[in-house]
Design a protein around this motif. Sequence first.
Motif: not given
Length: 353
Positions: A246-247, A260-265, A281-287
């Motif tokens: 998801s993230g 990892y939304s930063f490190w991998v992103g 999916f990424n934003r939904a996990f961060l929320m």
Amino acid sequence: METKDEFLRQKHVQFFVRCLQVLPQRYSGLDTSRMTVAFFAISGLDMLGSLSAIEKDRDNIIEWIYALQVLPDRDGSNLNMCGFRGSTTIGSSFSQKEGKMETIYDSGHIAMTYTALATLLILGNDLSQINKKAILAGLKNLQLPDGSYYPVPEGSENDMRFVYCASCICYILDDWSGMDVESAVRYIKNSMSYEGAIGQGPDLEAHGGSTFCAIASLALMNRLEHTFTAKKLQKLKRWCLCRQQSGFDGRPNKPVDTCYSFWVGATLKLLDVYDLSNAKFNRAFLMETQNHLTGGFSKWPSHNPDALHAYFGVCGLSLLGESGVEKMHPALNISERAANHLHRLHHQWRQNT
């Protein structure tokens, strides 16, 4: 009424401001790394366009950072010890102004030097009080024959994190004399694992954090395009894209984690394939990891927020183009605004030489 998908910008501003004030007891283990905690908070405020929240303290913060610069002795000796310390735990503020170092362990730390320089840039400082010669001498002393770096001159672990810190320091100071670049590039190449991504060193498991450190270092060196073959780059891109559930996770068979939304992103951004990831999916996990009560982001949903994950949660949203979050310079891990300030300083320095 707040919704679970709403980005709580103002609460995050308040969270970062609190990180610069009184921290919970669980942060006591980070006493020697106050510089890094301050970087997360101040860069977080910058990413939220809210440095005005600490405007009245700006000059005091800048003075505090410079107070932690480890300078040579009056006779010019101990250059190999120079850089920035993380706090006054070992050495006193401005202690070198009195002459000799207080203790043989009062030395710069490579990560604290990077975050100190980055924070000064974020605060709009011109770096005029930096002892550039001493910092570069101290940095050069930390590099090992295999191209990696120790964090401190007394010796310690050595891995890709410190190669990245060294690359940022050289880039910020616009001087690569503190690094044997070819040796560092060779270390990065030798650290690519059979999986196609990069570990902390040769023969170690590939990891999202060390992969970012390696790719960002190559980008800062202007060596990203020519270090790996096209086939290896394709394998690297695929490995990074496969880190998304998801993230993003940091390695196979591990849970997703906010940072990892930063490190991998950011790695995907530098490799120019970020658009192939799933932004929804990424934003939904961060929320899910956003704390609706105190602000900040946690490592995982339903956990306590902390300065590191709060900062990298905001950075992950920056990469996604979230409204209310500034654009960032992924390789330097600071805002585009701060990076542009640095590039103006570079132009001035080159004109004056």
